[in-house]
Design an enzyme around this catalytic site. Structure first.
Site, PDB file in Angstrom:
ATOM      1  N   ARG A 296      32.918  49.905  47.378  1.00 19.50           N
ATOM      2  CA  ARG A 296      33.146  51.012  46.446  1.00 19.50           C
ATOM      3  C   ARG A 296      34.553  51.570  46.589  1.00 19.50           C
ATOM      4  O   ARG A 296      35.200  51.912  45.596  1.00 19.50           O
ATOM      5  CB  ARG A 296      32.089  52.100  46.665  1.00 19.50           C
ATOM      6  CG  ARG A 296      30.741  51.708  46.093  1.00 19.50           C
ATOM      7  CD  ARG A 296      29.625  52.654  46.474  1.00 19.50           C
ATOM      8  NE  ARG A 296      28.381  52.231  45.838  1.00 19.50           N
ATOM      9  CZ  ARG A 296      27.183  52.703  46.126  1.00 19.50           C
ATOM     10  NH1 ARG A 296      27.056  53.635  47.063  1.00 19.50           N
ATOM     11  NH2 ARG A 296      26.119  52.263  45.495  1.00 19.50           N
ATOM     12  N   TYR A 440      30.393  47.735  38.298  1.00 19.13           N
ATOM     13  CA  TYR A 440      29.839  47.124  39.514  1.00 19.13           C
ATOM     14  C   TYR A 440      30.001  47.998  40.751  1.00 19.13           C
ATOM     15  O   TYR A 440      30.733  48.973  40.735  1.00 19.13           O
ATOM     16  CB  TYR A 440      30.340  45.706  39.736  1.00 19.13           C
ATOM     17  CG  TYR A 440      31.798  45.397  39.872  1.00 19.13           C
ATOM     18  CD1 TYR A 440      32.766  46.350  40.130  1.00 19.13           C
ATOM     19  CD2 TYR A 440      32.218  44.063  39.750  1.00 19.13           C
ATOM     20  CE1 TYR A 440      34.095  46.002  40.268  1.00 19.13           C
ATOM     21  CE2 TYR A 440      33.549  43.709  39.890  1.00 19.13           C
ATOM     22  CZ  TYR A 440      34.472  44.680  40.143  1.00 19.13           C
ATOM     23  OH  TYR A 440      35.795  44.318  40.285  1.00 19.13           O
ATOM     24  N   GLU A 441      29.263  47.631  41.780  1.00 21.57           N
ATOM     25  CA  GLU A 441      29.116  48.423  43.008  1.00 21.57           C
ATOM     26  C   GLU A 441      28.536  49.805  42.731  1.00 21.57           C
ATOM     27  O   GLU A 441      28.871  50.789  43.376  1.00 21.57           O
ATOM     28  CB  GLU A 441      30.455  48.551  43.742  1.00 21.57           C
ATOM     29  CG  GLU A 441      31.118  47.235  44.081  1.00 21.57           C
ATOM     30  CD  GLU A 441      30.182  46.251  44.764  1.00 21.57           C
ATOM     31  OE1 GLU A 441      29.245  46.700  45.442  1.00 21.57           O
ATOM     32  OE2 GLU A 441      30.380  45.038  44.601  1.00 21.57           O
ATOM     33  N   GLY A 442      27.622  49.861  41.778  1.00 26.06           N
ATOM     34  CA  GLY A 442      26.998  51.121  41.381  1.00 26.06           C
ATOM     35  C   GLY A 442      27.732  51.700  40.196  1.00 26.06           C
ATOM     36  O   GLY A 442      28.867  52.159  40.313  1.00 26.06           O
ATOM     37  N   GLN A 447      27.239  56.858  40.746  1.00 27.99           N
ATOM     38  CA  GLN A 447      28.144  57.523  41.692  1.00 27.99           C
ATOM     39  C   GLN A 447      28.055  59.039  41.539  1.00 27.99           C
ATOM     40  O   GLN A 447      28.022  59.783  42.536  1.00 27.99           O
ATOM     41  CB  GLN A 447      29.586  57.065  41.464  1.00 27.99           C
ATOM     42  CG  GLN A 447      29.814  55.571  41.536  1.00 27.99           C
ATOM     43  CD  GLN A 447      29.409  54.956  42.852  1.00 27.99           C
ATOM     44  OE1 GLN A 447      29.582  55.550  43.903  1.00 27.99           O
ATOM     45  NE2 GLN A 447      28.838  53.756  42.802  1.00 27.99           N
TER      46      GLN A 447
END
Length: 598
Positions: A296, A440-442, A447
């Site tokens: 992230r 991506y990555e949440g 977030q």
């Protein structure tokens, strides 16, 4: 054709003048990061980014990756050679402990040079980037045997790594995953299932690929409480540690994507592949989150990186492109038109990107330094305080810098007019590449929910209260300095809006959680404005100190910093009031319509 020059001087100013890196010489690895060493490393990284990675960025986008019938994947022309030079330079192991072949230097330095690499070629840099995340997870949760078997080759770059989370039916909600793990008599597991959106899942640049795979052991609880993490290598290691038999993991397809065409984003099929448990059964998310949190921060850096290179190209175009006459009189009287750069709205666009990007660079490096302190300090209280801030900043850095990275790529494209919409100038690629970082990555909505739903109240709000105090103390300590007044006054107003919005959530979100959900994205961006405003106030203080001490050749550089800082406070920081107003509107109109009305 696009251009790129690594912002080395700006990086060194942040590290040396704003963050005062030499103050941390008591931390492991920092004593080796002398001023000369940092400057040399930044210079070599710039050279690699500009001369090796950047030249194959546009062609890599145009060519993309190719999957053959035997499931092997070929990367674009020039990628293997560029990756080899990256690997041979030791860049993967820059901040990895020396015992595993790394150089043990500060993570903040790794972050600084990582910006250059990602600006120059985001798709290519993702291959070693995923490897670095996998290294981090194995370092924390792997057994001694696993560390010895995998880390040296991964740090060397001879082997690469991936993270395998998403499945066709589940993305963020990992509790729904179906990939299964069946225990074997020898202590290994048979892994079966399908993963999608796997960056760098299959390629031709390394001898082995070490997949970190989330799966559920037979009989494990449903939901996230029954998830475990496994090492599943492309080639199973022989007794001597070298790659041997091909494992039961293959690339089923390459995803057809909007951007990052030079990265092989794969559908990965696991057909009773041999896997090895990392850490404890059913605690896989704990291990994977080490990799995810590092990723992230890396994705936030991607947002910054794309904004930087898009800005550089837009600024050059604005200086050279002749269009119209200045509102205040001709600035190029010998020509038929003035350059775009004379027009106030073009300058507003460029100044907005410049202010966010330079402030975002300071934000990123400041956060990376917190990571170094959290992992390297011998003082438990210092470690805890830094870790608190690191956890709080991670969703903000990822969400805000990637949202803004895409916005600013589009703004930079707009400077080109119609020329920005065609492929010749490269702006289309920056817009397309930037878009994935918001997902991506949440995804960034996640977030924001993580920030409001978890990070604010964690440990009784210890992190957020400490940060509010730090920023408030800075404003108070510098309140009497007239030269800093343009910066501290704006910062204090933004902090007041942030504190009021935080209090509003405390009073209105407990009884009705939808209020938190409806305001979470605005809150994340409000928080980002205040933190980057704090960075600009610190930058302004460092610039004033530099000018007072005799700036020499840096005089124009430092004066430009003050102008940009003032622009941020005057033109961008007031948005905190808008964000606060939206937050306090609550969830009524957001949630009122029936689903059928959409």
């Amino acid at each position: 054709m696009p251009i790129y020059k690594a912002p080395v001087n700006d990086t060194l100013f942040i590290l040396n003048d704003v963050l005062s890196l030499e103050r941390y010489n008591n931390l492991p690895g920092f004593a080796d990061a002398t001023g000369d060493m940092v400057e040399a490393i930044a210079g070599e990284a710039a050279k690699l980014a500009e001369e090796v990675l950047f030249p194959v960025n546009l062609s890599g986008d145009q060519e993309g990756c190719k999957r053959a019938d035997d499931a092997t994947v070929t990367t674009p022309k020039g990628f293997r050679q560029a990756y080899d030079l990256y690997r041979q330079g030791g860049w993967i192991g820059l901040a990895v402990p020396e015992e595993f072949g790394g150089q043990g230097l500060p993570y903040v330095l790794h972050t600084a040079v990582g910006e250059y690499m990602s600006s120059a070629n985001m798709a290519l840099t993702m291959y070693p980037g995923l490897t670095q995340g996998a290294i981090a997870a194995i370092l924390v949760h792997g057994s001694d045997e696993q560390k010895a078997a995998y880390l040296p080759k991964m740090v060397e770059g001879t082997w690469t790594g991936t993270m395998n989370l998403t499945e066709p039916h589940c993305g963020t909600d990992l509790g729904l995953l179906r990939t299964k793990a069946v225990p074997q008599p020898d202590g290994s597991y048979r892994i079966s299932g399908q993963k999608i959106f796997i960056s760098a899942g299959e390629h031709d640049m390394s001898e082995n690929i070490v997949h970190l795979v989330l799966a559920r052991i037979e009989g494990a609880p449903e939901g996230t409480k029954g998830i475990s993490l496994f090492i599943v290598p492309k080639f199973i290691l022989k007794d001597d540690g070298t790659p041997g038999e091909r494992n039961g993991v293959t690339c089923g397809a390459i995803e057809h994507k909007m951007g990052i065409h030079g990265n092989a984003t794969c559908v990965m099929n696991y057909d009773e592949a041999t896997g090895f448990l990392i850490g404890t059964e059913n605690k896989g998310l704990n291990a994977m989150f080490v990799m995810m949190n590092e990723a992230r921060l890396g994705v936030g850096l991607q947002g910054l990186s794309i904004a930087e290179i898009a800005y550089q190209n837009a600024a050059q175009y604005a200086r050279e492109r002749l269009q119209g006459r200045s509102l205040s009189g001709a600035k190029n009287p010998d020509g038929k038109a003035d350059p775009l750069i004379v027009h106030p709205d073009i300058r507003r666009t460029l100044m907005t990107i410049k202010a966010w990007t330079e402030g975002g660079r300071a934000f990123t490096l400041w956060t990376a330094l917190k990571s170094d302190i959290a992992h390297r300090s011998a003082d438990e209280k210092e470690r805890q305080a830094a870790d608190d801030i690191l956890g709080l900043m991670t969703p903000i850095l990822k969400g805000v810098l990637t949202d803004k990275g895409f916005d600013h790529a589009v703004m930079a494209q707009q400077v080109f007019g119609g020329h920005g919409y065609i492929e010749e100038h490269g702006m289309s690629q920056y817009v397309r590449d930037a878009r994935i970082a918001m997902i991506y990555e949440g995804a960034n909505g996640i977030q924001a929910l993580d920030l409001v739903g978890r990070k604010l109240g964690m440990n009784g709000g210890r992190a957020v209260m400490a940060l509010f105090k730090e920023i408030g103390d800075f404003c108070e300590e510098n309140r009497s300095d007239e030269k800093l007044a343009p910066f501290t006054k704006g910062l204090k107003k933004g902090l007041n809006d942030l504190q009021a919005s935080t209090m509003w959530f405390m009073q209105n979100a407990m009884a009705r959680p939808d209020n938190a959900g409806a305001g979470s994205t605005d809150y994340m961006h409000l928080f980002g404005l205040v933190v980057i405003g704090y960075m600009w106030a610190k930058i302004a203080k460092a610039a004033e100190a530099g000018l007072a001490g005799g700036a020499g050749e840096r005089e124009d550089f430092l004066k430009n910093k003050l102008v940009t800082a003032k622009f941020f406070m005057e033109r961008l920081m007031p948005e905190t009031a808008l964000r606060k107003t939206r937050i306090e509107a609550g969830a009524d109109t957001v949630m009122e319509l029936a689903a059928e009305a959409f």
